[in-house]
Every structure is written in structure tokens, then in C-alpha cells.
Motif scaffolding. Structure first.
Motif, PDB file in Angstrom:
ATOM      1  N   SER A 136     -17.721 -16.426 -10.792  1.00  0.00           N
ATOM      2  CA  SER A 136     -19.032 -15.998 -11.311  1.00  0.00           C
ATOM      3  C   SER A 136     -18.815 -14.757 -12.162  1.00  0.00           C
ATOM      4  CB  SER A 136     -19.991 -15.695 -10.155  1.00  0.00           C
ATOM      5  OG  SER A 136     -20.140 -16.821  -9.322  1.00  0.00           O
ATOM      6  N   PRO A 137     -18.462 -14.930 -13.437  1.00  0.00           N
ATOM      7  CA  PRO A 137     -18.066 -13.789 -14.276  1.00  0.00           C
ATOM      8  C   PRO A 137     -19.156 -12.748 -14.471  1.00  0.00           C
ATOM      9  CG  PRO A 137     -18.352 -15.797 -15.584  1.00  0.00           C
ATOM     10  CD  PRO A 137     -18.406 -16.209 -14.164  1.00  0.00           C
ATOM     11  N   LYS A 138     -20.409 -13.109 -14.241  1.00  0.00           N
ATOM     12  CA  LYS A 138     -21.486 -12.134 -14.411  1.00  0.00           C
ATOM     13  C   LYS A 138     -21.551 -11.137 -13.256  1.00  0.00           C
ATOM     14  CE  LYS A 138     -24.453 -15.123 -17.223  1.00  0.00           C
ATOM     15  NZ  LYS A 138     -25.801 -15.743 -17.372  1.00  0.00           N
ATOM     16  N   LEU A 139     -20.885 -11.467 -12.139  1.00  0.00           N
ATOM     17  CA  LEU A 139     -20.904 -10.584 -10.975  1.00  0.00           C
ATOM     18  C   LEU A 139     -19.735  -9.613 -11.035  1.00  0.00           C
ATOM     19  CD1 LEU A 139     -21.734 -13.144  -8.127  1.00  0.00           C
ATOM     20  CD2 LEU A 139     -23.310 -11.562  -9.283  1.00  0.00           C
ATOM     21  N   PRO A 140     -19.919  -8.390 -10.554  1.00  0.00           N
ATOM     22  CA  PRO A 140     -18.809  -7.424 -10.555  1.00  0.00           C
ATOM     23  C   PRO A 140     -17.735  -7.818  -9.547  1.00  0.00           C
ATOM     24  CG  PRO A 140     -20.695  -6.547  -9.353  1.00  0.00           C
ATOM     25  CD  PRO A 140     -21.160  -7.822  -9.997  1.00  0.00           C
ATOM     26  N   ALA A 141     -16.554  -7.241  -9.723  1.00  0.00           N
ATOM     27  CA  ALA A 141     -15.453  -7.531  -8.801  1.00  0.00           C
ATOM     28  C   ALA A 141     -15.816  -7.085  -7.389  1.00  0.00           C
ATOM     29  CB  ALA A 141     -14.186  -6.824  -9.270  1.00  0.00           C
ATOM     30  N   LEU A 142     -15.231  -7.766  -6.426  1.00  0.00           N
ATOM     31  CA  LEU A 142     -15.494  -7.426  -5.029  1.00  0.00           C
ATOM     32  C   LEU A 142     -14.990  -6.025  -4.701  1.00  0.00           C
ATOM     33  CD1 LEU A 142     -14.470 -10.724  -3.184  1.00  0.00           C
ATOM     34  CD2 LEU A 142     -16.791  -9.813  -3.416  1.00  0.00           C
ATOM     35  N   ARG A 143     -15.774  -5.315  -3.910  1.00  0.00           N
ATOM     36  CA  ARG A 143     -15.344  -4.020  -3.374  1.00  0.00           C
ATOM     37  C   ARG A 143     -14.848  -4.267  -1.954  1.00  0.00           C
ATOM     38  NH1 ARG A 143     -21.058  -1.430  -4.664  1.00  0.00           N
ATOM     39  NH2 ARG A 143     -21.524  -3.570  -4.005  1.00  0.00           N
ATOM     40  N   ILE A 144     -13.552  -4.029  -1.742  1.00  0.00           N
ATOM     41  CA  ILE A 144     -12.889  -4.389  -0.484  1.00  0.00           C
ATOM     42  C   ILE A 144     -12.422  -3.138   0.235  1.00  0.00           C
ATOM     43  CG2 ILE A 144     -10.957  -5.651   0.541  1.00  0.00           C
ATOM     44  CD1 ILE A 144     -10.995  -7.458  -1.962  1.00  0.00           C
ATOM     45  N   ALA A 145     -12.679  -3.054   1.531  1.00  0.00           N
ATOM     46  CA  ALA A 145     -12.200  -1.954   2.367  1.00  0.00           C
ATOM     47  C   ALA A 145     -11.303  -2.508   3.461  1.00  0.00           C
ATOM     48  CB  ALA A 145     -13.371  -1.187   2.985  1.00  0.00           C
ATOM     49  N   LEU A 146     -10.116  -1.946   3.592  1.00  0.00           N
ATOM     50  CA  LEU A 146      -9.200  -2.269   4.680  1.00  0.00           C
ATOM     51  C   LEU A 146      -9.163  -1.076   5.626  1.00  0.00           C
ATOM     52  CD1 LEU A 146      -6.182  -3.757   2.681  1.00  0.00           C
ATOM     53  CD2 LEU A 146      -8.150  -4.975   3.632  1.00  0.00           C
ATOM     54  N   ALA A 147      -9.285  -1.319   6.913  1.00  0.00           N
ATOM     55  CA  ALA A 147      -9.333  -0.212   7.865  1.00  0.00           C
ATOM     56  C   ALA A 147      -8.664  -0.602   9.169  1.00  0.00           C
ATOM     57  CB  ALA A 147     -10.778   0.219   8.117  1.00  0.00           C
ATOM     58  N   ALA A 148      -8.301   0.423   9.939  1.00  0.00           N
ATOM     59  CA  ALA A 148      -7.699   0.249  11.262  1.00  0.00           C
ATOM     60  C   ALA A 148      -8.013   1.500  12.071  1.00  0.00           C
ATOM     61  CB  ALA A 148      -6.190   0.034  11.145  1.00  0.00           C
ATOM     62  N   PRO A 149      -7.879   1.426  13.393  1.00  0.00           N
ATOM     63  CA  PRO A 149      -8.236   2.591  14.216  1.00  0.00           C
ATOM     64  C   PRO A 149      -7.288   3.770  14.083  1.00  0.00           C
ATOM     65  CG  PRO A 149      -7.394   0.801  15.575  1.00  0.00           C
ATOM     66  CD  PRO A 149      -7.581   0.244  14.207  1.00  0.00           C
ATOM     67  N   THR A 150      -6.046   3.555  13.698  1.00  0.00           N
ATOM     68  CA  THR A 150      -5.079   4.649  13.583  1.00  0.00           C
ATOM     69  C   THR A 150      -4.454   4.650  12.196  1.00  0.00           C
ATOM     70  OG1 THR A 150      -3.155   3.358  14.318  1.00  0.00           O
ATOM     71  CG2 THR A 150      -4.520   4.392  16.038  1.00  0.00           C
ATOM     72  N   GLY A 151      -3.912   5.812  11.807  1.00  0.00           N
ATOM     73  CA  GLY A 151      -3.250   5.917  10.519  1.00  0.00           C
ATOM     74  C   GLY A 151      -2.052   5.008  10.419  1.00  0.00           C
ATOM     75  N   LYS A 152      -1.299   4.881  11.507  1.00  0.00           N
ATOM     76  CA  LYS A 152      -0.125   4.017  11.511  1.00  0.00           C
ATOM     77  C   LYS A 152      -0.527   2.560  11.286  1.00  0.00           C
ATOM     78  CE  LYS A 152       3.520   2.371  14.631  1.00  0.00           C
ATOM     79  NZ  LYS A 152       4.074   2.487  16.001  1.00  0.00           N
ATOM     80  N   ALA A 153      -1.561   2.107  12.001  1.00  0.00           N
ATOM     81  CA  ALA A 153      -2.010   0.725  11.851  1.00  0.00           C
ATOM     82  C   ALA A 153      -2.559   0.479  10.452  1.00  0.00           C
ATOM     83  CB  ALA A 153      -3.063   0.395  12.907  1.00  0.00           C
ATOM     84  N   ALA A 154      -3.260   1.472   9.901  1.00  0.00           N
ATOM     85  CA  ALA A 154      -3.795   1.334   8.548  1.00  0.00           C
ATOM     86  C   ALA A 154      -2.665   1.221   7.530  1.00  0.00           C
ATOM     87  CB  ALA A 154      -4.695   2.517   8.220  1.00  0.00           C
ATOM     88  N   ALA A 155      -1.621   2.039   7.694  1.00  0.00           N
ATOM     89  CA  ALA A 155      -0.481   1.995   6.771  1.00  0.00           C
ATOM     90  C   ALA A 155       0.210   0.638   6.833  1.00  0.00           C
ATOM     91  CB  ALA A 155       0.498   3.114   7.103  1.00  0.00           C
ATOM     92  N   ARG A 156       0.387   0.087   8.042  1.00  0.00           N
ATOM     93  CA  ARG A 156       1.033  -1.219   8.179  1.00  0.00           C
ATOM     94  C   ARG A 156       0.186  -2.326   7.554  1.00  0.00           C
ATOM     95  NH1 ARG A 156       5.353  -2.013  11.513  1.00  0.00           N
ATOM     96  NH2 ARG A 156       6.102  -0.214  12.695  1.00  0.00           N
ATOM     97  N   LEU A 157      -1.136  -2.250   7.728  1.00  0.00           N
ATOM     98  CA  LEU A 157      -2.025  -3.237   7.128  1.00  0.00           C
ATOM     99  C   LEU A 157      -1.921  -3.169   5.604  1.00  0.00           C
ATOM    100  CD1 LEU A 157      -4.348  -5.298   7.177  1.00  0.00           C
ATOM    101  CD2 LEU A 157      -5.936  -3.365   7.389  1.00  0.00           C
ATOM    102  N   GLN A 158      -1.959  -1.966   5.065  1.00  0.00           N
ATOM    103  CA  GLN A 158      -1.868  -1.788   3.618  1.00  0.00           C
ATOM    104  C   GLN A 158      -0.561  -2.360   3.076  1.00  0.00           C
ATOM    105  OE1 GLN A 158      -3.062   2.049   1.831  1.00  0.00           O
ATOM    106  NE2 GLN A 158      -0.980   2.152   1.036  1.00  0.00           N
ATOM    107  N   GLU A 159       0.537  -2.073   3.748  1.00  0.00           N
ATOM    108  CA  GLU A 159       1.841  -2.575   3.302  1.00  0.00           C
ATOM    109  C   GLU A 159       1.877  -4.098   3.331  1.00  0.00           C
ATOM    110  OE1 GLU A 159       4.359  -0.718   6.111  1.00  0.00           O
ATOM    111  OE2 GLU A 159       3.817   1.294   5.464  1.00  0.00           O
TER     112      GLU A 159
END
Length: 679
Positions: free
Chosen positions: A223-246
Motif C-alpha cells: 500500500s504505497p500511500k501508507l507510511p512505512a511501519l514504525r517498529i519497536a523491539l524491546a526486552a526486559p534487560t539490556g543484554k536481552a535487548a542487545a541479543r534480539l537486535q543482533e
């Protein structure tokens, strides 16, 4: 033994149970204060209030009144106390009498002093007895209930043809043995506002997350008229967040995903120190994202989850991912386990049936929808009861028809859902069961522990083999040899400046303990392991050396700007110019920082099982305490075992293993029940 703190203001039952170690001084102080604020002097009510405080302190959201005697007798404070009193001999009040007193108490109903209601009671239903809450936790649980119901009343509008085409692109057409549950999870995320993806270690949860995001990104791009999705990745700890991001970034290029950054839930919600509202995002200032993915959800407390749910827009897709059978949050609540085990409600979703038709081998022109494939591990059992599921390998299942569904015989598979399992899928819940991290005896052992089968677990350990072994508490020769070998390999790579080699060697073995202190605790075993490493030639260059090549590190505080997170592990390496750097694992490329940049760091040869969550090692040596330890639970043992890729070594007695498997973490809550508050 430690002495028991006695609350001087406690009298009657509060005093007796405080001195016996069943209640702490803090429990008594809170109950007495509530009584004074609400002008309540009933001994039974104040005693129940103190037990409710103790329940929260022990990880439960509320107090199951019918079990208050059982819970009190199991109190870990009693075992550590000096009173020498058997709690079974204490003057436990009659439960019916306590309930009667609570129902008319101003702390429940409000009184002349004002509408203050610091306690809430949820009456008995067909699923269990009455529950007593502190008001804060009652409100948080109600927030989750309300938001979940609101989000289940309708579903996202999708292009079913496009979703099916993207599922074919992102997932292998061959289902193998049983349905492709990762594909099912992606279909659920496309057709539901809230999706729960449960699964044991190595079942491909982060692999699935990346493909869910790729599916939704492609759907939006159509649907080109719609803006790109805004996505948030999260986890309870910094370590878990870093692993998810990687994990997501490693797959981004192949899947056509943008570069995404993960954060802790605190940072996602905008933690504000010293402000009236704890977080910048809340029910009056919602999160701006179209998709929010939370990994390691089993570690998220009820309080944090209620803040997240309050801040979600109604049209935000929420994907909760984690293992409900691992250790839960250190704070009150076991939300993921409750959601997986609890009642499922929601409006029927024809789009899901339409999308799943291709998954089952049917044709787009099939006049009848195919039955939903089976999801092992989703059996109708009450919260806390043993469930016949592995979380790691496929279960043996039976073929059942899909009640009320017209079935095309050409597309019926050998695995199909029971009525309950169909409701779970319809409610947005799927369990991944095909383990990829380990197999053989490790998988068998994990299955036996999770199923509560101590005899089977011990038989596997006694038989031994290349991947499992059992050692007595004093049989340390094998673990010493392995610790020394690993330390020497780490040091050799570190001296050569090989950061990848040093980190790989660091993950070849990990020593895990249930306790921090005592003969079976981290402090003692960490000290012994450091001595073994030094005796083998893998230690500091001198008594004054603060940093040395091969030194294993554990970060104990976050520094988000420096990309250093609490729970990170790393190793000191020597660079070609002779300087020292700390190498932290960051995907395929190590992250090098100067040791002085760490906000807080310790040398680590052994760590607690809690600390190991989210990590994996080639070999794991698990030190079990004596059977009497209340930290010794099925969830703890399961978590420790499933950290290993190739070998699990249990150091302990058979009695300790039986005690662990027989003791479950039973956190009381109302989320897994169909309940209503007292009027």
C-alpha cells in the motif's frame, strides 16, 4: 542460621507468625499500617493482609486464601530462622472465618475514614478459591484484562492473498513432521492485534520474529500511500535487548528489513526519574509504533507489563515472545505463563482460517477450510499443573477432528488440534516445539524435568553418555579439568588478540549455581574456579594486576550510550600494540571497549542460573544445593539444563534432583482464571 527480625508493633497472630519466621517484620509493618489507615482492628484481616504482602514479596500477584496454610508451612523464612517452631503447629485461623471478616472489612469495602480500599478480594469460582490482592496489583491485573479484551474484539484488515504469498516466500513449503509452527506464528501476527509466541530454547523464536516483521513490512509496502511501519523491539534487560537486535539485524538484509534497534522496556516507555508519571508513555501519551515486539517476556513482571499495555495504541500489533517454563521475573507475576495457560477469548477471525488454508496443503479454490494443525504443548491443564509438553521437541499427538469445521479430506494432516488448542490458536497463542539447539539426551532430560518425571530424569543421568553426566557434590575432577581447559583456551586466544576465538572459548563451558553464597553458591565456586585456572596457567600476571588477557567478565550495570548492558559477558584481550581491551559479544563482530569504560564489572568464572537466562554454552556444569533449598525448583533446573548445546553436567545428589523436579514455582494470580471482583 540467621536471626529473625521481630516487628515490635506486631501483636497477636502477627507476632506469633513473625516470631516463627512465617511473616517478616516488613509484612507485619505494612499490615499494621493498613489497619491504622482503614481503622481495621480485626486480627484475622490484618493477618491475611500480612500474608498478602508476603505473597507479593515471594513473586505472587495475590494470596490464594484456601492455600494460605500450605503456603505458610512452605515459607522459606522458616527454614532460615532460629525459632525452631514447626509452622504446622501454629494457630492458623479458620479460612471461612478469615473470609467472613474480609468481606465486611473497611479495607475491602471502604469505611467512614474514606473510600480507601487497599485490599481487594476476588471471590471463588469453578477454577479455585478466593484471591486476596493488594489494590495496586489488582489494578495492574485488571489493566491487562481490559486491554486484552479490547484488543480481541476485532482484527487487523489484511490482504489474505498477499499474506499467503509472503508466507510462501518466507517459510519452507515442506512442513516436515507436523505443521510449521513458525509459519503459524507469522500468520497469527498478521491477523491478530496481540500474538503470543511461546517456545523453549532453540525453537527459533528470534528467527520467527524476523520473519513476522518481514511479512508485515511487505504487507504494508503493498500500500504505497501508507507510511512505512514504525517498529519497536524491546526486552526486559539490556543484554536481552542487545541479543534480539543482533539476531534480527543478522537476517535483515536477506529479508528486506530496515536496520532496527532494540531497547529495554524502560527505555521504550521513557523512564522518568523523579517525575509524577514514572514513564513518558502511558494511557494519555501512547507509544507511536505500529508493531511492538517483546522478547524474553517470561522475565517481565506484572507491573512492567501493565505499564506497557496502558501505553499501547489499539491499532498497534503486539508480539510477546518467550519461554513460559523458564524462571519468571524477580518481581511479582508470571504474565507469559498465565497468558499461555489462561482462558482464551476473542471474536472469531475468518481471515486466519483463510490464510491457514494454504499452510495445510489445500488449494485456494478449496470450498472448505482445512483444519488447523496441532500445536503440541497446549493442553487443557490448570495453571501450575503438569502439562504434557516439551517446549523443545515435537510431542506425540493424536488426530482429532475440528469440531464444527467442514474438512476437505485431501488436506487433512495427521496432526490436528483439539477444541481447546483451536481456541488457543484463534486467540493468538502458538507454541514452537521443534528444538534446534540440542537433541538426544539433553532434550530427553529437559522433557523429563518439565514433565515432572524424576524417575525418567534420573535414569537418563545415571545412564550418562556424551551429552549428560551426573557427579556427586565432591566429584569435582571433571569440572575442574573442563574449567581449566576452557580458561587456557580463552587465554591463548586473548594473548593472540583473537577476540572471536576468545569469546568462542569463553562460551565452551559455564559453571552455574542456584545460590549466591554458601557451599553451593557462586562466591565459593567462582573462587575455586579462579584458583583452578591460575594453577593451570590462566590467571593474572601478578597480584597487582587489575586486568589480564583471558580474564572473563560480567557486566553488572547498564551504560546505554556506550552500548554496555547489565548481564553482558566478555573477555580481556591483548591488542597488537600491547594494550588491553574488553571484547563483548555483538553478533558476528565482537564489540571492543576499554576496561575503564565499564559502569560496573566483575570477574566471572561462575554465575547464577538466573543470570544465565537468554545465554547458551557448549557445556554447562550445574551445582545443585541441598534438597531443602527453596531456590531448588523445576523451573530453575529446566532453565539450567536448556542453557547447554552439547553437554549437561549435574553436580549434586539424586535427592536434590528429585526435590528440584518436585518443587514448582507456583505464582498465584487471577490472569489464568475466569474471575470477577466482589461487588
Amino acid at each position: 542460621m540467621t536471626s529473625i527480625q521481630v516487628a515490635q508493633r506486631g501483636t497477636g497472630l502477627l507476632r506469633v507468625f513473625n516470631e516463627a519466621g512465617v511473616l517478616s517484620a516488613a509484612d507485619v509493618h505494612v499490615a499494621v499500617r493498613l489497619g491504622r489507615m482503614g481503622r481495621e482492628d480485626s486480627e484475622d484481616v490484618l493477618f491475611a493482609a500480612a500474608l498478602a504482602v508476603r505473597a507479593v514479596r515471594s513473586g505472587s500477584v495475590c494470596l490464594e486464601l484456601a492455600r494460605m496454610r500450605e503456603i505458610g508451612i512452605d515459607a522459606d523464612q522458616t527454614r532460615d530462622g532460629t525459632a525452631g517452631i514447626d509452622p504446622a503447629t501454629l494457630p492458623w485461623p479458620d479460612i471461612d472465618r478469615v473470609l467472613t471478616a474480609l468481606r465486611r472489612s473497611p479495607l475491602i469495602c471502604g469505611g467512614q475514614s474514606g473510600p480507601l480500599r487497599p485490599l481487594r478480594i476476588v471471590e471463588a469460582d469453578a477454577e479455585g478459591g478466593a484471591l486476596l490482592y493488594l489494590d495496586r496489583y489488582y489494578q495492574q491485573e485488571q489493566t491487562l484484562r481490559r486491554v486484552l479484551v479490547e484488543r480481541s474484539t476485532d482484527h487487523p484488515v489484511i490482504d489474505a492473498e498477499l499474506v499467503r504469498a509472503q508466507l510462501d516466500r518466507l517459510f519452507d513449503d515442506s512442513l516436515g513432521e507436523g505443521p510449521d509452527r513458525q509459519r503459524l506464528a507469522a500468520a497469527l501476527a498478521a491477523t491478530h492485534w496481540t500474538t503470543v509466541v511461546a517456545g523453549g530454547p532453540g525453537t527459533g523464536k528470534t528467527h520467527t520474529i524476523a520473519r513476522i516483521l518481514a511479512l508485515l513490512t511487505a504487507h504494508r509496502a503493498a500500500s504505497p500511500k501508507l507510511p512505512a511501519l514504525r517498529i519497536a523491539l524491546a526486552a526486559p534487560t539490556g543484554k536481552a535487548a542487545a541479543r534480539l537486535q543482533e539476531a534480527v539485524r543478522e537476517q535483515a538484509a536477506a529479508l528486506g528489513l530496515p536496520e532496527l534497534t532494540a531497547s529495554t522496556l524502560h527505555r521504550l516507555l521513557g523512564w522518568q526519574r523523579g517525575r509524577t508519571t514514572r514513564f513518558r508513555h502511558h494511557e494519555h501519551n501512547r507509544l507511536p509504533y505500529d508493531i511492538v515486539v517483546v522478547d524474553e517476556t517470561s522475565m517481565v513482571s506484572l507491573t512492567m507489563m501493565s505499564h506497557l499495555f496502558s501505553a499501547l495504541r489499539s491499532d498497534t500489533r503486539l508480539v510477546l515472545v518467550g519461554d513460559p517454563d523458564q524462571l519468571a521475573s524477580v518481581d511479582a507475576g508470571a504474565v507469559l505463563a498465565d497468558l499461555v495457560a489462561g482462558p482464551v477469548s476473542g471474536a472469531p477471525n475468518p481471515a486466519l482460517r483463510e490464510v491457514l488454508g494454504l499452510d495445510l496443503g489445500g488449494s485456494r479454490s478449496s470450498p472448505s477450510p482445512a483444519p488447523v494443525p496441532e500445536l503440541p504443548g497446549e493442553h487443557d491443564a490448570p495453571r501450575g499443573a503438569d502439562r504434557d509438553s516439551t517446549g523443545s521437541v515435537p510431542d506425540v499427538t493424536t488426530t482429532t477432528g475440528a469440531k464444527g469445521i467442514s474438512v476437505n479430506p485431501a488436506v487433512v494432516q495427521a496432526h490436528s488440534l483439539t477444541a481447546l488448542e483451536q481456541r488457543r490458536l484463534q486467540g493468538g497463542i502458538v507454541r514452537l516445539t521443534r528444538g534446534r539447539r540440542f537433541g538426544g539426551h539433553i532434550a530427553d532430560l529437559a522433557v523429563a524435568v518439565r514433565a515432572g518425571d524424576a524417575d525418567a530424569a534420573l535414569a537418563i543421568l545415571r545412564a550418562g553418555g556424551d551429552d549428560v553426566s551426573l557427579c556427586g557434590p565432591d566429584e569435582i575432577r571433571a569440572v575442574r579439568a573442563e574449567m581449566t581447559t576452557a580458561a587456557l583456551a580463552v587465554t591463548a586466544a586473548a594473548e593472540a588478540g583473537d577476540a572471536i576465538g576468545a569469546l568462542t572459548a569463553l562460551e565452551s563451558h559455564r559453571l552455574l549455581c542456584a545460590h549466591r553464597q554458601g557451599p553451593f553458591g557462586v562466591e565459593r565456586w567462582d573462587r575455586m574456579a579462579a584458583e583452578w585456572a591460575a594453577a593451570g596457567g590462566a590467571g593474572p600476571e601478578g597480584p597487582q594486576s587489575v586486568w589480564y588477557p583471558g580474564q572473563p567478565l560480567l557486566v553488572t550495570a547498564n551504560d546505554h550510550e556506550a552500548r554496555i548492558y547489565n548481564g553482558d559477558t566478555g573477555v580481556i584481550i591483548r591488542r597488537p600494540d600491547g594494550s588491553l581491551r574488553a571484547a563483548l559479544q555483538r553478533g558476528s563482530e565482537p564489540y571492543l571497549v576499554h576496561p575503564t569504560q565499564f559502569p560496573a564489572v566483575v570477574t566471572v568464572f561462575a554465575m547464577t542460573i538466573h543470570r544465565s537466562q537468554g545465554s547458551q554454552y557448549d557445556t554447562v556444569s550445574v551445582v545443585l544445593p541441598e534438597p531443602e533449598s527453596t531456590l531448588l525448583t523445576r523451573e530453575l533446573l529446566y532453565t539450567a539444563i536448556t542453557r547447554a548445546r552439547s553437554h549437561v553436567r549435574i553436580i549434586g545428589t539424586e535427592d536434590s534432583i528429585r526435590a528440584a523436579i518436585g518443587r514448582r514455582v507456583l505464582r498465584a494470580s487471577g490472569l489464568s482464571r475466569t474471575v470477577a471482583p466482589q461487588a
